[in-house]
Design a protein around this motif. Structure first.
Motif, mmCIF file in Angstrom:
data_model
loop_
_atom_site.group_PDB
_atom_site.id
_atom_site.type_symbol
_atom_site.label_atom_id
_atom_site.label_comp_id
_atom_site.label_asym_id
_atom_site.label_seq_id
_atom_site.Cartn_x
_atom_site.Cartn_y
_atom_site.Cartn_z
ATOM 1 N N ALA A 55 0.818 -1.211 0.000
ATOM 2 C CA ALA A 55 0.000 0.000 0.000
ATOM 3 C C ALA A 55 0.853 1.262 0.000
ATOM 4 N N LEU A 56 2.007 1.218 0.673
ATOM 5 C CA LEU A 56 2.827 2.417 0.823
ATOM 6 C C LEU A 56 3.914 2.542 -0.233
ATOM 7 N N THR A 57 4.285 1.454 -0.858
ATOM 8 C CA THR A 57 5.360 1.520 -1.853
ATOM 9 C C THR A 57 4.876 1.344 -3.288
ATOM 10 N N SER A 58 3.731 0.700 -3.464
ATOM 11 C CA SER A 58 3.184 0.497 -4.810
ATOM 12 C C SER A 58 1.661 0.603 -4.747
ATOM 13 N N PRO A 59 1.144 1.799 -4.435
ATOM 14 C CA PRO A 59 -0.289 1.926 -4.150
ATOM 15 C C PRO A 59 -1.205 1.601 -5.323
ATOM 16 N N GLU A 60 -0.694 1.687 -6.559
ATOM 17 C CA GLU A 60 -1.553 1.371 -7.707
ATOM 18 C C GLU A 60 -1.777 -0.121 -7.882
ATOM 19 N N SER A 68 -7.836 3.574 4.278
ATOM 20 C CA SER A 68 -8.682 2.796 5.175
ATOM 21 C C SER A 68 -8.113 1.394 5.288
ATOM 22 N N SER A 69 -8.655 0.645 6.222
ATOM 23 C CA SER A 69 -8.153 -0.718 6.402
ATOM 24 C C SER A 69 -9.275 -1.621 6.862
ATOM 25 N N SER A 70 -9.138 -2.887 6.533
ATOM 26 C CA SER A 70 -9.954 -3.920 7.156
ATOM 27 C C SER A 70 -9.325 -4.248 8.505
ATOM 28 N N ILE A 71 -10.018 -5.017 9.333
ATOM 29 C CA ILE A 71 -9.461 -5.394 10.623
ATOM 30 C C ILE A 71 -9.487 -6.908 10.781
ATOM 31 N N ILE A 72 -8.722 -7.382 11.742
ATOM 32 C CA ILE A 72 -8.608 -8.804 12.012
ATOM 33 C C ILE A 72 -8.260 -8.959 13.490
ATOM 34 N N ASP A 73 -8.275 -10.185 13.987
ATOM 35 C CA ASP A 73 -7.960 -10.360 15.407
ATOM 36 C C ASP A 73 -6.467 -10.211 15.676
ATOM 37 N N LYS A 74 -5.629 -10.879 14.872
ATOM 38 C CA LYS A 74 -4.186 -10.758 15.028
ATOM 39 C C LYS A 74 -3.550 -10.774 13.656
ATOM 40 N N ALA A 75 -2.827 -9.705 13.341
ATOM 41 C CA ALA A 75 -2.264 -9.539 12.005
ATOM 42 C C ALA A 75 -0.787 -9.887 11.982
ATOM 43 N N THR A 76 -0.285 -10.089 10.782
ATOM 44 C CA THR A 76 1.146 -10.211 10.534
ATOM 45 C C THR A 76 1.537 -9.131 9.533
ATOM 46 N N ALA A 77 2.821 -8.988 9.299
ATOM 47 C CA ALA A 77 3.292 -7.967 8.366
ATOM 48 C C ALA A 77 2.761 -8.198 6.956
ATOM 49 N N ALA A 78 2.412 -9.446 6.639
ATOM 50 C CA ALA A 78 1.930 -9.764 5.293
ATOM 51 C C ALA A 78 0.409 -9.727 5.180
ATOM 52 N N SER A 79 -0.294 -9.427 6.244
ATOM 53 C CA SER A 79 -1.766 -9.451 6.211
ATOM 54 C C SER A 79 -2.297 -8.457 5.183
ATOM 55 N N PRO A 80 -3.142 -8.900 4.246
ATOM 56 C CA PRO A 80 -3.679 -8.002 3.208
ATOM 57 C C PRO A 80 -4.909 -7.247 3.717
ATOM 58 N N LEU A 81 -4.678 -6.173 4.427
ATOM 59 C CA LEU A 81 -5.755 -5.453 5.110
ATOM 60 C C LEU A 81 -5.894 -4.000 4.654
ATOM 61 N N PHE A 82 -5.031 -3.497 3.798
ATOM 62 C CA PHE A 82 -4.883 -2.061 3.615
ATOM 63 C C PHE A 82 -5.386 -1.589 2.251
ATOM 64 N N GLU A 83 -6.063 -0.431 2.273
ATOM 65 C CA GLU A 83 -6.567 0.209 1.055
ATOM 66 C C GLU A 83 -5.756 1.482 0.814
ATOM 67 N N PRO A 84 -4.921 1.532 -0.220
ATOM 68 C CA PRO A 84 -4.132 2.742 -0.478
ATOM 69 C C PRO A 84 -5.013 3.924 -0.841
ATOM 70 N N GLY A 85 -4.587 5.117 -0.423
ATOM 71 C CA GLY A 85 -5.279 6.331 -0.827
ATOM 72 C C GLY A 85 -4.913 6.716 -2.252
ATOM 73 N N THR A 86 -5.733 7.552 -2.851
ATOM 74 C CA THR A 86 -5.526 7.989 -4.235
ATOM 75 C C THR A 86 -4.369 8.974 -4.321
ATOM 76 N N GLY A 87 -3.583 8.879 -5.377
ATOM 77 C CA GLY A 87 -2.461 9.783 -5.594
ATOM 78 C C GLY A 87 -2.908 11.148 -6.082
ATOM 79 N N ARG A 88 -1.952 11.926 -6.548
ATOM 80 C CA ARG A 88 -2.251 13.289 -7.006
ATOM 81 C C ARG A 88 -3.338 13.255 -8.079
ATOM 82 N N ALA A 89 -4.301 14.156 -7.932
ATOM 83 C CA ALA A 89 -5.436 14.177 -8.862
ATOM 84 C C ALA A 89 -5.950 15.599 -9.014
ATOM 85 N N VAL A 90 -6.404 15.926 -10.202
ATOM 86 C CA VAL A 90 -7.010 17.227 -10.484
ATOM 87 C C VAL A 90 -8.365 16.985 -11.130
#
Length: 731
Positions: free
Chosen positions: A306-311, A701-723
């Motif tokens: 989500a933070l390094t390749s949001p697309e 935004s993110s989904s939630i879970i009881d106990k996550a790991t670094a690889a848990s697919p829970l995250f929704e990247p925000g939109t980049g620069r837009a006009v």
């Protein structure tokens, strides 16, 4: 005294002190009418429609001036010849400010002409206490006061209405794909038990989307919006009134390629209504709403992705061509009668919805929801004291014919499950406001809900998972409302809320039997609230503190295969502060005079403190899914000609947890924007808006879970620069 109780006391005392500190500092200003909304919007130049209904002008009725000396007089509908079934913005403001708690009205002019306004976030951005973040397309994760944190899909804990008519599914789900922000003249937000006037009783409250009628000004319009990532939208509306009849129709078509891979979609939405006035005090109105939505889903990804390749979309979402496609048709009728001091609203509605939803399986769901409602509002003097009574009944029933197939590259495979799910809900409610002093009302009310859930399993190869259950729940409320002066109110209330589990509340796992609800209990909460709101010529404010003590909150306490399954927590606490300010911080900079230019500040700040309370597994951990601090602010230069220009910011200064074990967090962020445009309340308006100018990679935004790991697919990247840019004409 427990640590949580001490924190709650400090929170509420601090909120109360801040409320009265802000209010006393401005106690000498004067202005009548007190709308509880912090968003400043251009005023329409044309007065309300002047076409008289059948029978001539409305019969003259007494109306109370908004000052304490006249507070003993009942408030009646204004005499302007508008629609009886649909209040004007001014009437809605006057009604909503009689609520002893957190409420807001957002007029369409506050967002429609100055923003792309393609999601519910654009509508509610400056309502404190509301956390709304788009995921993909029109889908949005929305929470009010921590409602529905457990829902990784659909909405729960907030009840949605369109013109006061329920639009949630009968078992409690809500979605925003069927919401068209271009179609409404204002949006009402009732937080928590303050939604009792609709009979709503969820932790988050209710949102009511109100459409125009043919008797409104500027009822005809056309607009075009275009922008980044292939976004385009065309919208048009038409309306008119002729004697006893009036009608309004609006339609929009929008499409986008999407910021992320595999996130393209398009939607066509249409709404309309036709009203007939039998007399100045008797009107009926028929509604039609239809939607066709086709949307691909990019999916949740890991924090690193989500933070390094949001697309980048989730691999499985592309392989399975995951989508969410919806066709809906909703019809309804609302009829209003008025007898001197009493107004009666009655209505019926029906909905046909088809969800075609290839995800981990190919979901083919057909919904039929139907019901009716009745509400009486009586505002009169009793023994020389003003008394306002609201009472009503809601019936919401529904049937889901659901089938789930294997998803083979986006196509239906073998049948994997099939059932018919039926929900029935009947609620009765009453709320009474008695003015013990000309400016002080004592308010009491209650709601009783009887609900049933019934599942008939038609696919028995994995065992018969049929089942049924019922719920009977009382929820009382008490409060105080004080009109300190014509522009300033203070309020406090104590209320109970109750939420019945939906069919999605949980389903699998060794500790959670699938037979519906045999082990899932309703969520109950007791909420304490105190606050103030006001509006002066160049200063508006809202400040509320609350604490909700919850039993059996519906939360993610167990997961399997990366999916969250919802069951009951023991005890949890939601508490926070909601602060909104609208202020002219500079006047007469370049254009002095009676109508000077201004530098205007809009600010909405929310403090969230949501925790487990001595949970056997998670102790006093922070509940996942919402930031502790959320700030949205803009500074606009506003010229009396209608020109405006200014920056805005969205700031989450601290990362928040995404799992109940508190092991994995999002990342703090701040994103900046800039907009400019022209809107003087007349027929023409236009804007250009830049978002996320720094092109910051962030987690929206993110989904939630009881106990996550670094690889848990829970995250929704925000939109980049837009006009984005848009033009609108209305007449």
């Amino acid at each position: 005294m427990s640590f949580a109780s001490m924190q709650a006391r400090r929170l509420l005392l601090a909120s109360a002190a801040a409320c009265f500190s802000v209010s006393f500092a401005h106690a000498q200003a004067t202005q009548s009418h007190l709308p509880p909304v912090t968003v400043d919007a251009p005023q329409q130049k044309r007065a309300a429609a002047t076409r008289p209904p059948v029978g001539g002008a409305r019969s003259t009725r007494a109306s109370r001036a908004r000052n304490p000396a006249a507070a003993t007089q009942p408030v009646h509908t204004a005499t302007a010849p508008g629609a009886l079934t649909v209040p004007t913005v001014q009437q809605a403001l006057r009604d909503i400010q009689q609520t002893p708690g957190g409420v807001a009205i957002v007029p369409a002019e506050a967002y429609r002409n100055s923003s792309v306004a393609n999601t519910i976030k654009d509508v509610l951005d400056y309502v404190p206490g509301v956390f709304a973040q788009p995921k993909w397309g029109d889908d949005t994760r929305l929470s009010i006061r921590g409602s529905g944190l457990s829902r990784n899909f659909h909405l729960r804990g907030v009840q949605l209405y369109m013109d006061g008519i329920p639009i949630n599914t009968a078992d409690g789900y809500g979605d925003f794909q069927e919401i068209d922000p271009t179609a409404y003249k204002y949006v009402e937000v009732y937080k928590g038990a303050n939604a009792l006037r609709f009979g709503a009783n969820a932790l988050g409250g209710a949102i009511n989307f109100v459409t125009p009628t043919g008797r409104d000004p500027f009822v005809n319009s056309a607009s075009v919006d275009v922008g980044a990532f292939g976004y385009r939208r065309f919208q048009a509306s038409v309306g008119s009134a002729n004697g006893s009849w009036d009608g309004f129709f609006t339609a929009s078509n929008q499409a986008a390629d999407g910021f992320r891979d595999h996130s393209d979609g398009h939607a066509t939405r249409a709404s309309g209504n036709v009203g007939y006035q039998f007399s100045p005090d008797f009107e009926t109105r028929f509604y039609l709403n239809a939607n066709e939505v086709r949307q691909r889903i990019p999916g949740s990804v890991s924090r690193t992705s989500a933070l390094t390749s949001p697309e980048t979309a989730a691999v499985n979402n592309i392989a399975q061509d995951q989508q969410r496609n919806i066709d809906t048709v909703r019809i309804a009728n609302k009829t209003t009668f008025r007898f001197d001091d009493t107004t009666v609203d009655i209505g019926v509605f029906g909905l046909d919805r088809h969800l075609m939803h290839p995800i981990f399986q190919w979901l083919d769901y057909k919904y039929v929801d139907y019901g009716g409602f009745g509400r009486i509002t009586d505002d009169r003097l009793i023994g020389g004291y003003r008394n306002r009574l609201i009472a009503g009944i809601n019936v919401i029933n529904g049937r889901i014919d659901n089938q789930q197939f294997a998803n083979i590259g986006g196509q239906k495979g073998a049948l994997l499950s099939s059932s018919v799910d039926r929900s029935k809900n009947t609620s009765i409610y009453v709320e009474d406001s008695f003015y013990v002093l000309p400016s002080v009302a004592v308010i009491g009310g209650t709601q009783f809900l009887y609900a049933t859930r019934d599942r008939w399993d038609r696919y028995l190869s994995d065992g018969d998972q049929s089942g049924a259950t019922s719920f009977a729940l009382w929820s009382p409320k008490g409060g105080l409302l004080w009109d300190i002066d014509p522009t300033w109110q203070a309020f406090a209330n104590i209320s109970r809320s109750a939420e019945v589990p939906s069919f999605g509340e949980s389903s699998s796992g060794p500790n959670i039997p699938f037979i519906p609800f045999t082990s899932i209990r309703p969520q109950r909460a007791t909420t304490y609230e105190i606050g103030t709101r006001g509006r002066r010529p160049d200063f508006t404010w809202e400040l509320t503190g609350y604490r909700a003590e919850i039993r059996d909150e519906l939360l993610c306490l167990y997961s399997a295969f990366g999916n969250c399954n919802v069951t009951n927590a023991d005890r949890t606490v939601h508490q926070g502060i909601e602060a909104g300010v609208g202020a002219a911080i500079v006047r007469g900079l370049l254009a002095p005079g009676d109508k000077p230019d201004k530098i205007w500040l809009n600010l909405a700040y929310t403090l969230n403190d949501f925790r487990f309370d001595r949970d056997a597994i998670f102790g006093n951990n922070i509940l996942p899914g919402a930031p502790r601090h959320f700030l949205r602010a803009e500074v606009l230069y506003k010229h009396p000609t209608g020109f405006y220009l200014g920056p805005n910011v969205e700031w989450v200064p601290r990362a928040y947890y995404v799992d109940s074990a508190n092991t994995l967090m999002t990342e703090a962020y701040a994103i900046w924007g800039l907009k400019a445009g022209f809107d003087n309340g007349g027929p023409y308006s236009g804007y250009i808006e830049a978002r996320n100018i720094a092109n910051t990679a962030y987690i929206a935004s993110s989904s939630i879970i009881d106990k996550a790991t670094a690889a848990s697919p829970l995250f929704e990247p925000g939109t980049g620069r837009a006009v984005y840019a848009g033009l609108r004409v209305r007449w």
